[in-house]
Design a protein around this motif. Structure first.
Motif, short mmCIF file in Angstrom:
data_model
loop_
_atom_site.label_atom_id
_atom_site.label_comp_id
_atom_site.label_asym_id
_atom_site.label_seq_id
_atom_site.Cartn_x
_atom_site.Cartn_y
_atom_site.Cartn_z
N ILE A 145 3.72 8.25 4.51
CA ILE A 145 4.98 7.99 3.80
C ILE A 145 6.14 8.47 4.67
N GLY B 169 -0.51 11.16 -9.89
CA GLY B 169 -1.54 12.20 -9.85
C GLY B 169 -0.97 13.55 -10.26
N PHE C 108 -4.83 20.99 -6.74
CA PHE C 108 -4.29 21.96 -7.71
C PHE C 108 -5.39 22.95 -8.13
N THR D 291 0.73 6.61 -6.62
CA THR D 291 -0.51 7.34 -6.91
C THR D 291 -0.29 8.85 -6.83
N LEU D 292 0.39 9.28 -5.76
CA LEU D 292 0.62 10.72 -5.60
C LEU D 292 1.49 11.26 -6.73
N SER E 108 -1.76 10.81 3.44
CA SER E 108 -0.91 9.91 2.64
C SER E 108 0.55 10.32 2.76
N PHE F 42 -4.84 13.85 1.20
CA PHE F 42 -3.50 13.98 0.60
C PHE F 42 -2.45 14.09 1.70
N TYR G 231 -1.82 15.52 -13.72
CA TYR G 231 -2.35 16.88 -13.69
C TYR G 231 -1.57 17.78 -14.65
N TRP H 260 -5.90 2.58 5.55
CA TRP H 260 -6.46 2.22 4.24
C TRP H 260 -7.63 1.24 4.41
N ILE I 169 0.83 -1.21 0.00
CA ILE I 169 0.00 0.00 0.00
C ILE I 169 0.87 1.25 0.00
N LEU I 170 1.98 1.17 0.71
CA LEU I 170 2.89 2.32 0.74
C LEU I 170 3.40 2.65 -0.67
N VAL J 281 -5.46 14.91 -5.97
CA VAL J 281 -4.34 15.75 -6.39
C VAL J 281 -4.85 16.85 -7.32
N ILE K 184 2.04 1.79 -3.51
CA ILE K 184 0.91 2.25 -4.35
C ILE K 184 0.58 3.71 -4.02
N THR K 185 0.62 4.04 -2.73
CA THR K 185 0.33 5.44 -2.32
C THR K 185 1.34 6.40 -2.93
N ILE K 186 2.62 6.03 -2.84
CA ILE K 186 3.66 6.91 -3.41
C ILE K 186 3.45 7.05 -4.91
N LEU L 45 -7.70 2.67 -3.36
CA LEU L 45 -6.28 2.38 -3.59
C LEU L 45 -5.60 3.47 -4.42
N TYR L 46 -6.24 3.89 -5.51
CA TYR L 46 -5.57 4.91 -6.33
C TYR L 46 -6.50 5.97 -6.94
N GLY M 205 -7.06 9.08 -4.81
CA GLY M 205 -5.76 9.76 -4.60
C GLY M 205 -5.43 10.65 -5.79
N ILE M 206 -5.61 10.12 -6.99
CA ILE M 206 -5.32 10.88 -8.21
C ILE M 206 -6.29 12.06 -8.34
#
Lengths: 70, 432
Positions: free
Chosen positions: B349, A22, B410, A18-19, B345, B342, A26, B365, A11-12, B406, A14-16, B398-399, B402-403
């Protein structure tokens, strides 16, 4: 095998991803919109702008100089 | 009964996961900053849990209320004008008009407003022009000026007592108009929203949005409708009382979320906004990520513009309690939630990188995934949708979110700095 540790790692990551993804997505979207907003110009508009009857498929500088001379 | 049992079971699981999370944090982390951050995240998580449970509870109550009221259907004779604003919609305009012509409600005037399209939208719409008993179709055209101006133009040129607004890329169920008209049970109700469903299911992005529309939009509107305070009448399906629309001056042109702005204006005037879950409109969801970001970017900035426009009601909760409540709720959904999500997360990390205590992320999660799945299961059972969509809740958490968050962040930053934006029209694939 420690399931929690495995899931944590997965998950870690995937989180990294994803960010990061993302943010990239953008800026890709912004770049695409920027490209789209570039003004399209028609043949007629161009001839009007240049003040000549035809557009000669030469480079811009020579076209400009020809136009200025005329 | 089974549904309630499932929801209760899942709620218990959420609390067990939450307690385990708290216990782990309490015993293993000593740093003041980290503890403060954790308290913040736990607080945020609790708010989200309360939000989910409250919405599901209100939604259940609304369903009970609806079942009770369905016993005595109202006889309706009001004329309904259906406004279809269209800009470059040649791919979908015919299917959209066809779905309006087969409506079961008899007193319908369809008004297509071509907003200066560069394609053959007006020509295609013009082919449908006719008068057939109580039903008629008319196509009008005007120079391009944006959706809100096109809708106001339609309002000025229509004759219905009720005005329905649909997007040109949406397709209605045959009984949609009839069901929406039934919901105008009292003069206080100024507008009624319908359910929006994704039609182009197939790829993962569209399926994720299909779940999001069912759980995140329709269920939320159903819950809000228990208080008669639906905060956004969606573009694809919504019906308004003409007198109320005229009272608030129709659509304004200063936001990119004219539907949200109009709904807020109606709520601020003291009107009620209802929701009819069985009135369904199908819409095309963006099929690729960049189009999806484009849509969400516009939604976020538009909603923030609408909130900013009505900001005087934010702290006017004594006199305008309902408006203030709606605005705070929208602010929470538009800004607080994406930023906290955000930030959480990033924080996890950081924690994983500095202390190696990465198991926190699993609990966090898992908690949200269980919540999402519980909500999804409830909504899918109630709406009789495909149950397989419940598994998309895993990918959603999961994703997907998150996307999206972001891009929302912005969009918020850009709105804060007033950076110029455009409408961001999506290209249609013609799937309706």
């Amino acid at each position: 095998m420690n399931l929690i540790a495995f899931l944590s790692f997965t998950i870690l990551i995937i989180t990294i991803l994803t960010l990061v993804f993302g943010v990239i997505a953008y800026f890709l979207y912004k770049a695409r919109e920027q490209k789209k907003s570039t003004k399209e110009i028609s043949y007629q508009d161009m001839t009007k702008k240049l003040g000549s009857k035809y557009i000669f498929l030469t480079d811009t500088v020579s076209l400009k100089s020809q136009d200025e001379e005329s | 009964m089974q549904k309630i049992a499932i929801i209760l079971l899942l709620t218990v699981l959420v609390f067990v996961a939450g307690y385990s999370f708290y216990d782990l944090v309490h015993t293993e982390i000593q740093s003041g900053f980290v503890q403060f951050s954790i308290v913040l995240i736990v607080g945020f998580t609790l708010i989200i849990i309360i939000r989910y449970i409250t919405l599901i509870y209100f939604s259940i109550l609304k369903n009970v209320q609806k079942t009770r009221d369905d016993v005595e259907p109202r006889i309706c004779t009001e004329k309904v004008t259906i406004l279809v604003p269209a800009f470059n919609e040649e791919m979908v305009i015919e299917a959209s008009i066809e779905s309006l012509l087969v409506q079961t409600y008899p007193y319908i005037e369809v008004l297509v407003i071509d907003d200066g399209s560069k394609d053959r939208t007006y020509e295609y719409a013009k082919r449908f022009e006719h008068v057939d008993g109580y039903k008629s179709v008319k196509a009008l055209t005007k120079p391009n000026g944006g959706k809100s101006r096109a809708l106001n133009f339609g309002i000025e040129n229509c004759s219905g007592e009720l005005i329905m607004v649909v997007d040109a890329d949406s397709k209605l169920e045959p009984d949609a108009v009839e069901l929406l008209v039934q919901s105008f049970t009292s003069p206080e109700i100024a507008a009624v929203a319908g359910s929006v469903s994704v039609i182009n299911r197939g790829n993962t992005w569209a399926n994720l949005q299909a779940l999001e529309y069912i759980e995140g939009l329709n269920m939320v509107r159903n819950a809000q409708a228990f208080l008669k305070l639906v905060n956004i009448i969606p573009g694809p399906i919504g019906m308004f009382r003409r007198s109320a629309l005229e009272e608030v001056g129709g659509y304004d042109h200063d936001t990119y979320a004219e539907d949200c702005d109009l709904t807020l204006k109606l709520i601020a005037e003291g009107y009620k906004i209802d929701f009819e879950p069985d009135a369904i409109a199908y819409t095309e969801a963006p099929e690729d990520l960049l189009d999806l970001i484009k849509q969400r970017y516009r939604w976020t900035r538009g909603i923030l513009q609408a909130i900013r426009k009505h900001k005087e009601y934010l702290f006017n909760w004594r006199k305008r309690t309902s408006t203030s409540f709606v605005l705070w709720y929208m602010l929470f959904e538009a800004i607080f939630w994406p930023f906290m999500d955000f930030w959480s997360s990033v924080f996890f990390i950081y924690i994983s990188a500095t202390t190696g205590l990465s198991s926190l992320i699993v609990y966090w999660w898992a908690m949200f995934t269980v919540l999402d799945m519980a909500g999804a299961l409830y909504c899918l059972l109630v709406t009789k949708e495909q149950l397989k969509l419940v598994f998309y809740a895993i990918l959603y958490r999961l994703y997907f979110i998150g996307i999206i968050n972001v891009s929302k962040i912005f969009a918020t930053i850009e709105e804060w700095f007033n950076i110029e934006m455009s409408w961001g029209k999506l290209e249609r694939k013609g799937r309706i």
